[in-house]
Design a protein around this motif. Structure first.
Motif, PDB file in Angstrom:
ATOM      1  N   ASP A  89       0.971  -1.481   0.162  1.00 34.02           N
ATOM      2  CA  ASP A  89      -0.141  -0.210  -0.090  1.00 34.02           C
ATOM      3  C   ASP A  89       1.033   0.950  -0.278  1.00 34.02           C
ATOM      4  O   ASP A  89       2.085   1.224   0.262  1.00 34.02           O
ATOM      5  CB  ASP A  89      -0.526   0.114   1.409  1.00 34.02           C
ATOM      6  CG  ASP A  89      -2.187  -1.316   1.449  1.00 34.02           C
ATOM      7  OD1 ASP A  89      -2.697  -1.568  -0.072  1.00 34.02           O
ATOM      8  OD2 ASP A  89      -2.440  -1.737   2.136  1.00 34.02           O
ATOM      9  N   GLN A  90       0.704   2.836  -0.928  1.00 35.06           N
ATOM     10  CA  GLN A  90       1.539   3.595  -0.669  1.00 35.06           C
ATOM     11  C   GLN A  90       0.175   4.863   0.207  1.00 35.06           C
ATOM     12  O   GLN A  90      -0.779   4.381   0.524  1.00 35.06           O
ATOM     13  CB  GLN A  90       1.308   3.816  -2.197  1.00 35.06           C
ATOM     14  CG  GLN A  90       2.499   3.166  -2.932  1.00 35.06           C
ATOM     15  CD  GLN A  90       2.194   3.184  -4.314  1.00 35.06           C
ATOM     16  OE1 GLN A  90       1.500   3.153  -5.548  1.00 35.06           O
ATOM     17  NE2 GLN A  90       3.601   4.224  -4.608  1.00 35.06           N
ATOM     18  N   LEU A 141       4.944   7.387  -1.201  1.00 32.74           N
ATOM     19  CA  LEU A 141       5.737   6.003  -0.436  1.00 32.74           C
ATOM     20  C   LEU A 141       5.158   4.927   0.413  1.00 32.74           C
ATOM     21  O   LEU A 141       3.865   5.033   0.322  1.00 32.74           O
ATOM     22  CB  LEU A 141       6.197   6.663   0.970  1.00 32.74           C
ATOM     23  CG  LEU A 141       6.889   7.720   1.218  1.00 32.74           C
ATOM     24  CD1 LEU A 141       6.765   8.058   2.812  1.00 32.74           C
ATOM     25  CD2 LEU A 141       8.266   7.829   0.216  1.00 32.74           C
ATOM     26  N   TYR A 142       5.987   3.630  -0.308  1.00 30.39           N
ATOM     27  CA  TYR A 142       5.370   1.966  -0.643  1.00 30.39           C
ATOM     28  C   TYR A 142       5.404   2.375   1.233  1.00 30.39           C
ATOM     29  O   TYR A 142       6.448   2.206   2.117  1.00 30.39           O
ATOM     30  CB  TYR A 142       6.321   0.921  -0.667  1.00 30.39           C
ATOM     31  CG  TYR A 142       5.339   1.031  -2.627  1.00 30.39           C
ATOM     32  CD1 TYR A 142       4.510   0.377  -2.222  1.00 30.39           C
ATOM     33  CD2 TYR A 142       6.614   1.552  -3.736  1.00 30.39           C
ATOM     34  CE1 TYR A 142       4.511   0.475  -4.381  1.00 30.39           C
ATOM     35  CE2 TYR A 142       6.390   1.087  -4.863  1.00 30.39           C
ATOM     36  CZ  TYR A 142       4.939   0.377  -4.973  1.00 30.39           C
ATOM     37  OH  TYR A 142       4.575   0.806  -6.286  1.00 30.39           O
ATOM     38  N   ARG A 143       4.458   0.651   2.232  1.00 32.49           N
ATOM     39  CA  ARG A 143       4.554   1.087   3.411  1.00 32.49           C
ATOM     40  C   ARG A 143       6.400   0.732   3.742  1.00 32.49           C
ATOM     41  O   ARG A 143       6.537   1.116   4.781  1.00 32.49           O
ATOM     42  CB  ARG A 143       3.154  -0.061   3.774  1.00 32.49           C
ATOM     43  CG  ARG A 143       3.216  -0.541   5.155  1.00 32.49           C
ATOM     44  CD  ARG A 143       2.464  -1.237   5.632  1.00 32.49           C
ATOM     45  NE  ARG A 143       2.260  -1.827   6.634  1.00 32.49           N
ATOM     46  CZ  ARG A 143       1.056  -0.409   7.440  1.00 32.49           C
ATOM     47  NH1 ARG A 143       0.104  -0.427   6.820  1.00 32.49           N
ATOM     48  NH2 ARG A 143       0.931  -0.607   8.866  1.00 32.49           N
ATOM     49  N   ALA A 151       5.236   3.051  10.220  1.00 33.38           N
ATOM     50  CA  ALA A 151       4.408   2.462   9.268  1.00 33.38           C
ATOM     51  C   ALA A 151       2.946   2.106   9.753  1.00 33.38           C
ATOM     52  O   ALA A 151       1.890   3.161   9.133  1.00 33.38           O
ATOM     53  CB  ALA A 151       4.606   1.742   8.645  1.00 33.38           C
ATOM     54  N   ALA A 152       3.327   1.843  11.151  1.00 33.30           N
ATOM     55  CA  ALA A 152       2.197   1.873  12.288  1.00 33.30           C
ATOM     56  C   ALA A 152       1.644   3.174  12.360  1.00 33.30           C
ATOM     57  O   ALA A 152       0.104   3.010  12.751  1.00 33.30           O
ATOM     58  CB  ALA A 152       2.316   1.107  13.191  1.00 33.30           C
ATOM     59  N   VAL A 153       2.097   3.985  12.647  1.00 33.75           N
ATOM     60  CA  VAL A 153       1.247   5.260  12.833  1.00 33.75           C
ATOM     61  C   VAL A 153       0.573   6.161  11.656  1.00 33.75           C
ATOM     62  O   VAL A 153      -0.391   6.673  11.555  1.00 33.75           O
ATOM     63  CB  VAL A 153       1.891   6.505  13.761  1.00 33.75           C
ATOM     64  CG1 VAL A 153       1.649   7.485  13.789  1.00 33.75           C
ATOM     65  CG2 VAL A 153       2.572   5.663  14.907  1.00 33.75           C
ATOM     66  N   VAL A 154       1.286   5.452  11.106  1.00 33.12           N
ATOM     67  CA  VAL A 154       1.233   6.746   9.717  1.00 33.12           C
ATOM     68  C   VAL A 154      -0.634   5.616   8.751  1.00 33.12           C
ATOM     69  O   VAL A 154      -1.118   6.530   8.824  1.00 33.12           O
ATOM     70  CB  VAL A 154       1.705   6.679   8.332  1.00 33.12           C
ATOM     71  CG1 VAL A 154       1.427   7.594   6.832  1.00 33.12           C
ATOM     72  CG2 VAL A 154       3.377   7.746   8.792  1.00 33.12           C
ATOM     73  N   PHE A 155      -0.272   5.002   8.902  1.00 30.38           N
ATOM     74  CA  PHE A 155      -1.436   4.045   8.223  1.00 30.38           C
ATOM     75  C   PHE A 155      -2.348   3.949   9.365  1.00 30.38           C
ATOM     76  O   PHE A 155      -3.682   3.637   8.581  1.00 30.38           O
ATOM     77  CB  PHE A 155      -0.870   2.802   7.404  1.00 30.38           C
ATOM     78  CG  PHE A 155      -0.822   2.631   5.966  1.00 30.38           C
ATOM     79  CD1 PHE A 155      -0.708   2.087   5.109  1.00 30.38           C
ATOM     80  CD2 PHE A 155       0.951   3.330   6.581  1.00 30.38           C
ATOM     81  CE1 PHE A 155      -0.166   2.856   3.585  1.00 30.38           C
ATOM     82  CE2 PHE A 155       2.334   3.243   5.155  1.00 30.38           C
ATOM     83  CZ  PHE A 155       1.377   2.969   3.881  1.00 30.38           C
ATOM     84  N   SER A 156      -2.522   4.213  10.486  1.00 29.21           N
ATOM     85  CA  SER A 156      -3.826   4.306  11.646  1.00 29.21           C
ATOM     86  C   SER A 156      -4.138   5.394  11.579  1.00 29.21           C
ATOM     87  O   SER A 156      -5.248   5.746  11.794  1.00 29.21           O
ATOM     88  CB  SER A 156      -2.602   3.090  12.170  1.00 29.21           C
ATOM     89  OG  SER A 156      -2.074   4.312  12.973  1.00 29.21           O
ATOM     90  N   ALA A 157      -3.495   6.830  10.907  1.00 28.48           N
ATOM     91  CA  ALA A 157      -4.277   8.291  10.830  1.00 28.48           C
ATOM     92  C   ALA A 157      -5.009   8.099   9.550  1.00 28.48           C
ATOM     93  O   ALA A 157      -5.466   7.575   8.811  1.00 28.48           O
ATOM     94  CB  ALA A 157      -2.854   8.801  10.394  1.00 28.48           C
ATOM     95  N   GLU A 179      -3.217  11.564   1.343  1.00 25.14           N
ATOM     96  CA  GLU A 179      -3.665  10.714   0.906  1.00 25.14           C
ATOM     97  C   GLU A 179      -3.244   8.657   0.645  1.00 25.14           C
ATOM     98  O   GLU A 179      -1.958   8.762   0.714  1.00 25.14           O
ATOM     99  CB  GLU A 179      -3.745  10.585  -1.222  1.00 25.14           C
ATOM    100  CG  GLU A 179      -4.592   9.662  -1.615  1.00 25.14           C
ATOM    101  CD  GLU A 179      -4.489  10.181  -3.406  1.00 25.14           C
ATOM    102  OE1 GLU A 179      -5.168   9.327  -4.412  1.00 25.14           O
ATOM    103  OE2 GLU A 179      -4.212  10.766  -3.668  1.00 25.14           O
ATOM    104  N   PHE A 180      -4.264   8.087   0.634  1.00 19.06           N
ATOM    105  CA  PHE A 180      -3.972   6.526   1.080  1.00 19.06           C
ATOM    106  C   PHE A 180      -4.140   5.794  -0.344  1.00 19.06           C
ATOM    107  O   PHE A 180      -5.559   5.969  -1.452  1.00 19.06           O
ATOM    108  CB  PHE A 180      -4.485   5.675   1.904  1.00 19.06           C
ATOM    109  CG  PHE A 180      -4.306   6.057   2.808  1.00 19.06           C
ATOM    110  CD1 PHE A 180      -2.602   5.709   3.755  1.00 19.06           C
ATOM    111  CD2 PHE A 180      -5.266   7.018   4.279  1.00 19.06           C
ATOM    112  CE1 PHE A 180      -2.924   6.294   4.794  1.00 19.06           C
ATOM    113  CE2 PHE A 180      -4.505   7.464   5.339  1.00 19.06           C
ATOM    114  CZ  PHE A 180      -3.176   6.994   6.064  1.00 19.06           C
ATOM    115  N   ILE A 181      -3.236   4.864  -0.898  1.00 16.83           N
ATOM    116  CA  ILE A 181      -2.784   4.424  -2.053  1.00 16.83           C
ATOM    117  C   ILE A 181      -3.307   2.652  -1.895  1.00 16.83           C
ATOM    118  O   ILE A 181      -1.916   2.368  -1.818  1.00 16.83           O
ATOM    119  CB  ILE A 181      -2.310   5.199  -3.144  1.00 16.83           C
ATOM    120  CG1 ILE A 181      -2.326   6.412  -3.514  1.00 16.83           C
ATOM    121  CG2 ILE A 181      -2.294   4.250  -4.913  1.00 16.83           C
ATOM    122  CD1 ILE A 181      -0.818   6.830  -3.918  1.00 16.83           C
ATOM    123  N   PRO A 182      -4.524   2.356  -1.714  1.00 18.52           N
ATOM    124  CA  PRO A 182      -4.196   0.500  -2.023  1.00 18.52           C
ATOM    125  C   PRO A 182      -3.551   0.301  -2.777  1.00 18.52           C
ATOM    126  O   PRO A 182      -4.000   1.003  -3.994  1.00 18.52           O
ATOM    127  CB  PRO A 182      -5.523   0.025  -1.619  1.00 18.52           C
ATOM    128  CG  PRO A 182      -6.413   1.638  -1.739  1.00 18.52           C
ATOM    129  CD  PRO A 182      -6.126   2.350  -2.296  1.00 18.52           C
TER     130      PRO A 182
END
Length: 225
Positions: A89-90, A141-143, A151-157, A179-182
């Motif tokens: 995920d990006q 950025l990729y995870r 990564a845990a903090v960013v992708f839970s925001a 933006e999140f890019i699955p």
């Protein structure tokens, strides 16, 4: 060269066992497609291309490998993708880094109170010149580009949410996700996974089929010819 020849022997044998073949028509269609991609439009050149047996044999080998790969892993690719998708995920990330945590909290407070925008703060205070010019833009950025804790903090925001300062050796970070890019199983992604699975399968088959002595024997025979 030895590895390549051994791989082709295994591909031919396994394809024969599975009843997989490549017709001359399929080879010609692929050859014409390659010609079109490289803009070789002259008919005489095309006929000359199609007459080169070594070149056509190479196309046949590629088509046979592709067909075999597709027959070996029809159901495994989606499973592999689903298991590994979170790592691919990006995120489009903006970041401000300042030397001290106290400064980061002061900036965070000003942003929250709308005394200054995140992007203005990045332009004025970030320690990195490039990010200052780009108002904090870190990039897409990729995870796996991020350290696990970050990564845990960013992708839970949530999108647009200010993330409390995080301290590293670089300084104190203020982050915001635009933006999140699955990750998606596009045709290109599908083919990339298929190629990797097939490559690993071939390597395993070669190792299982031939001992080191046999590989050396093959290599000597190839060099003699």
């Amino acid at each position: 060269m030895c590895q390549k020849i051994l791989s082709q022997i295994i591909i031919n044998k396994t394809a024969q066992e599975r009843g997989i073949t490549v017709t001359p028509e399929e080879v010609d269609i692929k050859a014409i497609r390659l010609r079109d991609e490289q803009r070789r439009e002259n008919l005489a050149n095309t006929q000359a291309w199609l007459a080169v047996e070594d070149w056509k044999a190479g196309i046949r080998d590629c088509l046979l490998a592709q067909k075999l790969a597709e027959s070996l892993f029809p159901t495994k690719i989606e499973n592999f993708f689903d298991q590994n998708r979170p790592h691919s995920d990006q995120v489009i990330l903006y970041q401000i880094i300042v030397p001290y945590e106290r400064v980061a909290h002061d900036i965070l407070y000003k942003i929250e109170e709308e005394e200054i925008s995140f992007y203005e703060a990045a332009h004025f205070y970030d320690i990195d010149e490039r990010r200052r010019y780009h108002c904090g833009y870190k990039g897409k950025l990729y995870r796996w580009h991020l350290k696990p804790d970050k990564a845990a903090v960013v992708f839970s925001a949530n999108t647009g949410e200010l993330i409390d300062p995080m301290t590293t050796k670089q300084g104190s970070h203020i982050l915001i996700v635009e933006e999140f890019i699955p990750d998606q199983l596009t045709p290109q992604r599908y083919q990339g996974i298929l190629n990797q699975m097939f490559k690993e399968w071939i390597e395993n088959q070669v190792d299982r089929t031939c001992s080191l002595t046999e590989k050396i024997k093959y290599a000597v025979l190839i060099l003699r010819h």
